[in-house]
Scaffold this active site. Sequence first.
Site, mmCIF file in Angstrom:
data_model
loop_
_atom_site.group_PDB
_atom_site.id
_atom_site.type_symbol
_atom_site.label_atom_id
_atom_site.label_comp_id
_atom_site.label_asym_id
_atom_site.label_seq_id
_atom_site.Cartn_x
_atom_site.Cartn_y
_atom_site.Cartn_z
ATOM 1 C CD GLU A 1 49.029 47.629 58.643
ATOM 2 O OE1 GLU A 1 49.677 48.891 58.559
ATOM 3 O OE2 GLU A 1 49.669 46.799 58.684
ATOM 4 C CG ASP B 1 53.214 42.760 55.455
ATOM 5 O OD1 ASP B 1 54.574 42.296 55.856
ATOM 6 O OD2 ASP B 1 52.700 43.443 56.226
#
Length: 398
Positions: free
Chosen positions: A151, A167
């Site tokens: 990210e 996640d």
Amino acid sequence: MLKRLRWRSLAVAAATLAAALFTFGAPSGAEAAVPATIPLKFTNNSGRGDPVYIYNLGTLLTTGQQGWADANGTFHAWPAGGNPPTPAPDTSIAGPANGQSKTIRMPKFSGRVYFSYGQKLDFRLTTGGLVQPAVQNPSDPNRNILFNWSEYTLNDSGLWLNSTQVDMFSAPYAVGVQLADGTTKNTGHLKAGGYNAVINALRGQSGGWANLIQTRSDGTVLRALAPGHAVGSGVLPTTVMDDYINRVWTKYSSSTLTVTPFGDQPNTKYFGRVSGNVMNFTNSAGAAVTSFQKPDADSIFGCHKLLDAPNDLIRGPISRTLCAGFNRSTLLVNPNQPDTSSASFYQDSVTNHYARQIHAQMADGKAYAFAFDDVGAHESLVHDGNPQQAYITLDPFS
């Protein structure tokens, strides 16, 4: 039905910063020198022979428009989606073979760089935008694909780039940034043998933690689900944190939890006491400021729901401190939070064993194993205000 994943706290924080910059005026000096795109050197040291596919997906911070970037860093808006979701255009970029590198360009937006091994990812579009893969869902079309993502946010103030396990823990990789003086920062590398060590440790952890591991029909390990997703999908007991939660609630029914959420504001303190099913917080003047219902495992692992953390200056900072304390199991050993010394993390038998094992196998000890793992600067993040080049390196599995 496919489920949209939340952007993690880093992306939210960086987007908030960007919004502030746009509101109060463009930065000057070195910050303004950040070009429209920067190079991303993508290196494949995985040792695997299957092809790699790269995707650069995100949101323009100036407009909020969702889309993707091609290898040259040119932004393309998504076409309209549907209900049920419709297939997204193929935005894949052919990645480098094992032992090779490929340089693409990153535009100024907040997004994810996905990579997959052996098979292209299946992205869909709804009327609300892109549907992210959600492999906790057995019917997700990406469930049997080996993939991962990084990210980032790139704006006029610089680059924030991180590895993430919020996640899932999957295909190993590291991130880096080159500074103006030619030096580099990097993080996210596992220790030698660290990938298998995390998987094997979870397999050996009692209490349902072995159920986090997802494999393909041929036995290939694809990932370990983060415990929040595991609780939500029923593969980890909802009661997995109850004993610790109950002990915390008992302790602070007769003593005070002191939260000092800002390291640069030591006089800003909040004081928590439990009354029944609620922990009430007051400020230094004795005025009530916020309260939290007794959380459950889902709220703790996801740092949401009963531990919601809005982007404000009181509830959010208290909540992120509680979230870190519960995940790291430091709330019983230290009534002054946050506890930022890793020596006291994960020492209770009831803890986030997923985060514990990942941090233990990181070469520098840093990871993003839950949403507020940045409390105390234990996150796997590189940042620079004048980035010359970014790096993502696919590491060996063994």
